[in-house]
Enzyme design. Structure first.
Site, PDB file in Angstrom:
ATOM      1  CE1 TYR A 138      -3.236   2.860   0.496  1.00  0.00           C
ATOM      2  CE2 TYR A 138      -3.562   2.161   2.775  1.00  0.00           C
ATOM      3  CZ  TYR A 138      -3.881   2.991   1.726  1.00  0.00           C
ATOM      4  OH  TYR A 138      -4.844   3.958   1.889  1.00  0.00           O
ATOM      5  CE  LYS A 166      -6.191   1.620  -0.965  1.00  0.00           C
ATOM      6  NZ  LYS A 166      -6.859   1.587   0.356  1.00  0.00           N
TER       7      LYS A 166
END
Length: 304
Positions: A138, A166
């Site tokens: 992320y 992400k």
């Protein structure tokens, strides 16, 4: 199908909201209803205890219980991705090991925040957690204060347990990665449609799909500029304060969850709620989670 390939085929992943009882404990009955509505809408996976799910406000016992509960009830119907990342590598390793022991499909891992480290330290951190099982990395510089640039991600992408990123640094970055075969999911709901259809993203890990999962399923399935533009005011409103304040308030306004906040989160102001009520009311009946929205009564809001 191998789990890594199944994960890469997931175009819509919801960072699921965690609801609470009046006591401040996790409301598993309400949580189950939220998950079931995501499944009904055709969502591919959920992030359990992410930023939106307030993993940062849970102790590890709660956090891992919620992952185990989700796996036990829903693993056959939806991909379960546990947010077991931490700014403490030892904590991340321990939580990730427990998460996989309970049967989660993948982990969401973040770079150390607040107590930031060097680039070499970031790489070593990710290498440790990638050893344990499949993981999404992320990148959210606005929260961590440190951008995971391509010189960090590209070598890590060669690890057998690396699923993808992400990515919150925009669609140009996403296109760069996708051209190299590095899977990306947009972390910005307002850019997700274009990320998917113009820049090659695998999909989105979404906040907004908590309340309009069917619309986001459509956005990921096919290019639809009209639908995308029609949702932009709602998406903008959902980020009028730091996430998850607005999505919490929205789901409380529609009665999907009880009006209980864990501090330091509080509700949107009355004027902000009024704006949201109008935006949600403009959606067709049955297209959003919960009932027609109503402003929250201040005396009904519980802060824990």
């Amino acid at each position: 199908m191998q789990i890594n390939e199944k994960l890469k085929q997931a175009s819509l992943i919801t960072a699921i909201k965690t609801p609470y009882l009046e006591t401040g404990e996790i409301d598993l009955a309400a949580y189950d209803k939220l998950v079931e509505l995501q499944i009904e809408a055709g969502v591919d996976g959920i992030i359990v205890g992410g930023t939106t799910g307030e993993g940062q406000l849970m102790n590890w016992e709660e956090h891992l219980m919620l992952i185990a509960h989700t796996v036990s009830k829903y693993k056959q119907q939806i991909l379960v991705i546990g947010n077991t990342g931490s700014n403490n590598t030892r904590e991340a390793v321990k939580a990730t090991e427990y998460g996989f022991a309970t049967g989660m499909d993948a982990a969401l891992q973040i770079n150390p925040y607040y107590g930031r480290t060097s680039v070499e330290g970031v790489v070593k951190h990710f290498e440790k957690v990638l050893e344990i099982g499949p993981a999404f990395i992320y990148n959210v510089p606005g929260r961590t204060g440190q951008d995971l640039t391509p010189d960090i991600i590209e070598p890590l992408s060669k690890h057998e347990n690396f699923i993808g990123v992400k990515e919150c640094a925009g669609n140009e970055r996403i296109a760069h990665y996708e051209q190299q075969g590095i899977a990306c999911w947009s972390g910005n709901d307002d850019e997700a449609h274009d990320a998917r259809h113009l820049h090659g993203a695998h999909g989105v890990i979404s906040v907004t799909s908590n309340i309009v999962p069917k619309q986001f399923r459509s956005l990921m399935n096919e290019c639809n500029d009209d639908l995308n533009q029609s949702l932009q005011p709602l998406i903008s409103w959902l980020f009028c304060e730091p996430n998850p304040i607005a999505i919490n308030t929205a789901l409380m306004m529609t009665g999907a969850v009880k009006p209980v906040f864990r501090l330091p989160y509080v509700s949107l102001s009355g004027s902000q709620q009024q704006q949201g009520k109008q935006l949600i009311s403009e959606l067709s009946s049955g297209s959003y989670v919960g009932n027609p929205p109503a402003l929250l009564e201040p005396e009904s809001i519980i802060l824990c």
